[in-house]
Design an enzyme around this catalytic site. Structure first.
Site, mmCIF file in Angstrom:
data_model
loop_
_atom_site.group_PDB
_atom_site.id
_atom_site.type_symbol
_atom_site.label_atom_id
_atom_site.label_comp_id
_atom_site.label_asym_id
_atom_site.label_seq_id
_atom_site.Cartn_x
_atom_site.Cartn_y
_atom_site.Cartn_z
ATOM 1 N N ASN A 1 -54.440 5.509 -77.689
ATOM 2 C CA ASN A 1 -54.650 4.414 -76.677
ATOM 3 C C ASN A 1 -54.417 5.121 -75.410
ATOM 4 O OD1 ASN A 1 -51.928 5.337 -75.753
ATOM 5 N ND2 ASN A 1 -51.214 5.021 -77.969
ATOM 6 N N ASP B 1 -49.235 2.665 -83.480
ATOM 7 C CA ASP B 1 -48.298 1.960 -84.640
ATOM 8 C C ASP B 1 -48.818 1.955 -86.068
ATOM 9 O OD1 ASP B 1 -46.406 0.926 -82.745
ATOM 10 O OD2 ASP B 1 -47.524 -0.775 -82.080
ATOM 11 N N LYS C 1 -66.400 14.160 -93.049
ATOM 12 C CA LYS C 1 -66.800 13.260 -91.888
ATOM 13 C C LYS C 1 -67.236 11.972 -92.565
ATOM 14 C CE LYS C 1 -70.079 12.418 -87.984
ATOM 15 N NZ LYS C 1 -71.221 13.030 -87.439
ATOM 16 N N PHE D 1 -38.799 2.576 -74.225
ATOM 17 C CA PHE D 1 -40.063 1.893 -73.222
ATOM 18 C C PHE D 1 -40.496 0.769 -74.070
ATOM 19 C CE2 PHE D 1 -41.331 4.304 -69.384
ATOM 20 C CZ PHE D 1 -40.246 5.143 -69.488
ATOM 21 N N LYS E 1 -36.610 -5.352 -77.708
ATOM 22 C CA LYS E 1 -36.823 -4.038 -78.395
ATOM 23 C C LYS E 1 -35.341 -3.111 -78.146
ATOM 24 C CE LYS E 1 -41.631 -3.988 -77.840
ATOM 25 N NZ LYS E 1 -42.773 -3.719 -77.432
ATOM 26 N N LYS F 1 -34.275 -1.922 -81.713
ATOM 27 C CA LYS F 1 -34.264 -0.655 -81.983
ATOM 28 C C LYS F 1 -32.895 0.111 -81.522
ATOM 29 C CE LYS F 1 -39.273 -0.490 -81.476
ATOM 30 N NZ LYS F 1 -40.411 0.392 -81.442
HETATM 31 N N1 CTP Z 1 -42.115 3.736 -80.739
HETATM 32 C C1 CTP Z 1 -41.966 4.705 -81.665
HETATM 33 N N2 CTP Z 1 -42.361 4.841 -82.671
HETATM 34 C C2 CTP Z 1 -43.559 3.977 -83.152
HETATM 35 C C3 CTP Z 1 -43.789 3.014 -82.106
HETATM 36 C C4 CTP Z 1 -43.320 2.962 -81.113
HETATM 37 O O1 CTP Z 1 -41.035 5.385 -81.362
HETATM 38 N N3 CTP Z 1 -44.163 4.219 -84.164
HETATM 39 C C5 CTP Z 1 -41.366 3.480 -79.452
HETATM 40 C C6 CTP Z 1 -42.099 3.790 -78.242
HETATM 41 O O2 CTP Z 1 -42.124 5.289 -77.957
HETATM 42 C C7 CTP Z 1 -41.427 3.035 -77.065
HETATM 43 C C8 CTP Z 1 -41.060 1.792 -78.086
HETATM 44 O O3 CTP Z 1 -41.083 2.374 -79.235
HETATM 45 O O4 CTP Z 1 -40.225 3.678 -76.638
HETATM 46 C C9 CTP Z 1 -41.731 0.727 -77.870
HETATM 47 O O5 CTP Z 1 -43.050 0.992 -78.062
HETATM 48 P P1 CTP Z 1 -44.046 -0.363 -78.076
HETATM 49 O O6 CTP Z 1 -45.497 0.062 -78.616
HETATM 50 O O7 CTP Z 1 -43.904 -0.969 -76.923
HETATM 51 O O8 CTP Z 1 -43.338 -1.248 -79.030
HETATM 52 P P2 CTP Z 1 -43.789 -1.525 -80.754
HETATM 53 O O9 CTP Z 1 -42.704 -1.149 -81.475
HETATM 54 O O10 CTP Z 1 -45.104 -1.034 -81.165
HETATM 55 O O11 CTP Z 1 -43.443 -3.011 -80.686
HETATM 56 P P3 CTP Z 1 -44.683 -4.275 -80.486
HETATM 57 O O12 CTP Z 1 -46.024 -3.857 -81.183
HETATM 58 O O13 CTP Z 1 -43.810 -5.478 -80.994
HETATM 59 O O14 CTP Z 1 -44.791 -4.361 -78.987
#
Ligand code: CTP
Length: 403
Positions: free
Chosen positions: A207, A276, A286, A320, A334, A338
């Site tokens: 990302n 995610d 490959k 975050f 969140k 969390k």
């Molecule tokens: N985070 C994490 N591990 C993951 C995904 C996210 O620790 N696999 C943590 C990020 O470091 C951040 C927080 O979760 O502190 C929120 O991340 P974000 O991508 O905004 O949220 P998601 O949990 O992916 O939720 P959504 O997809 O609903 O936005």
């Protein structure tokens, strides 16, 4: 704001000397008293009159100091901060070794306040072992270093060596003036940057996270005296000084590193943009272009923050929420789901703020009180405000526990 300070702005002899004029202007604008000192080499690049006009004070050059019988010791005693910008390789060498052959270097030896150094030079000179050894000496002496930036240099080369922006130097002077060491004795664990999830040995999903916010947090915590463990996904940033950096690539690797270092941490900040989804089983070779269309079947990665929230021991947990809409609601969701103590919400996806940029604008959501909106500022300044609020959370929590 620490209020007006008496700043000695020392200008060394480099092409970047012209940028110090802007720095002098910014410091004046912030209400500080600015006394400029120039080396003889600096006078070759910019005329003292420029600085005199900007600061309303005669510039201390070697000749003027002798003629007006100005004494380096009294000047040293009258000022709180000595900011040297630009600091050339030669000047750094002189400072590191205590050589005192002109007004500035004698002043430096007599000075007992905070010293801030903003180097600027050719990339090879900067990276030379001699300069790096001098830098280390100056860091060990407790001086604040404002690292040079990377980019096109006047010598035609590209790389680190460019004087930091005047705004960044002015900000570092403000911070140095505060002399906050309120995170001393604390261990802060920070994750930063994106993760990369391989699809095969040459491709990956990732990302747009640049890691800048997490690195700014690490720098802020280290400056305020904390031991900082920074678990970082792949980024193009120099590690902040005095921070232990643990490089990782995938979400799974990040999770392992976080869990390994968790027992030491009193504050955990998950600034990383963790992917995610990932391929649970990555092909060894490959993938060839054999089909007209392919679809990827992805599995969720471990949610590190949620796992930390479930563990929830004595440490403060800050997450975050990077959102493209409904910022406050999503951040609050969140916080609850969390089990965090605070969530920093920021809008991303636009071109102006969020990922990749140097500035940010965030909202802090915790269980106590209303959301705190932090207006647009540099990520480094936002980082300091986040730690101010984290320390307040810690105080209220201790009060609630009767500790
Ligand atoms: N985070 C994490 N591990 C993951 C995904 C996210 O620790 N696999 C943590 C990020 O470091 C951040 C927080 O979760 O502190 C929120 O991340 P974000 O991508 O905004 O949220 P998601 O949990 O992916 O939720 P959504 O997809 O609903 O936005």
């Amino acid at each position: 704001m620490p209020g007006p300070m008496k700043v000695l702005l020392a200008v060394g002899g480099g092409i970047a000397a012209y940028k110090s004029a802007e720095l002098a202007r910014l410091l004046m604008q912030q209400g500080h008293e600015v006394q400029v000192v120039m080396t003889a080499a600096a006078e070759e690049f910019v005329r003292p009159l420029t600085f005199a006009a900007l600061t309303g004070r005669k510039v201390l050059t070697n000749i003027f100091a002798i003629e007006a019988a100005i004494e380096h010791i009294s000047v040293a005693q009258e000022h709180e901060i000595l900011a040297i910008a630009p600091a050339t390789a030669d000047l750094m060498a002189k400072l590191a070794h205590g050589m005192a052959d002109d007004f500035l270097t004698t002043l430096y030896l007599a000075f007992t306040g905070t010293v801030m150094i903003a180097p600027a030079m050719n990339v090879n000179m900067w990276q030379h072992a001699a300069t790096q050894a001098n830098l280390e000496t100056l860091v060990k002496r407790g001086h604040v270093i404002v690292e040079p930036g990377s980019g096109y240099l006047a010598c035609g080369m590209t790389g680190p060596g460019r004087l930091a922006d005047p705004e960044a130097i002015a900000e570092a002077i403000e911070r140095a003036g505060k002399k906050r060491r309120d995170l001393e004795g604390e261990t802060v664990l920070i994750t930063a940057g994106p993760t990369q999830e391989p699809l095969d040995p040459v491709r990956y999903i990732s990302n747009r996270s640049s890691g800048k916010m997490g690195y700014a947090l690490a720098d802020a915590a280290a400056t305020r005296g904390a031991r900082v463990i920074l678990i970082s996904g792949p980024v193009h940033l120099a590690p902040p000084r005095g921070v232990e950096v643990i490089p990782v690539r995938t979400a799974v690797e990040m999770r392992t590193a976080v869990m390994e270092h968790l027992p030491a941490a009193g504050i955990v900040i998950k600034a990383a943009a963790v992917a995610d989804f990932h391929l649970a089983k990555v092909p060894d070779q490959k993938v060839k272009k054999t089909a007209a269309r392919v679809s990827l079947e992805l599995d969720p990665t471990p949610d590190i923050l949620a796992e930390l929230g479930r563990k929830k021991g004595d440490f403060l947990l800050i997450g975050f929420a990077a959102e493209t809409q409904n910022l406050a609601q999503e951040a609050r969701r969140k916080l609850e789901s969390k089990n965090c103590d605070m969530v920093v919400g920021n809008l991303v996806g636009g071109s102006d703020l969020g990922f990749e940029t140097d500035d940010n604008e965030v909202v802090l959501i915790s269980r106590q009180g209303d959301p705190i909106a932090l207006p647009r500022a540099s990520k480094r300044a936002i980082a300091d405000r986040i730690f101010d609020e984290i320390l307040k959370l810690r105080l209220t929590r201790h009060a609630a526990d009767g500790r």
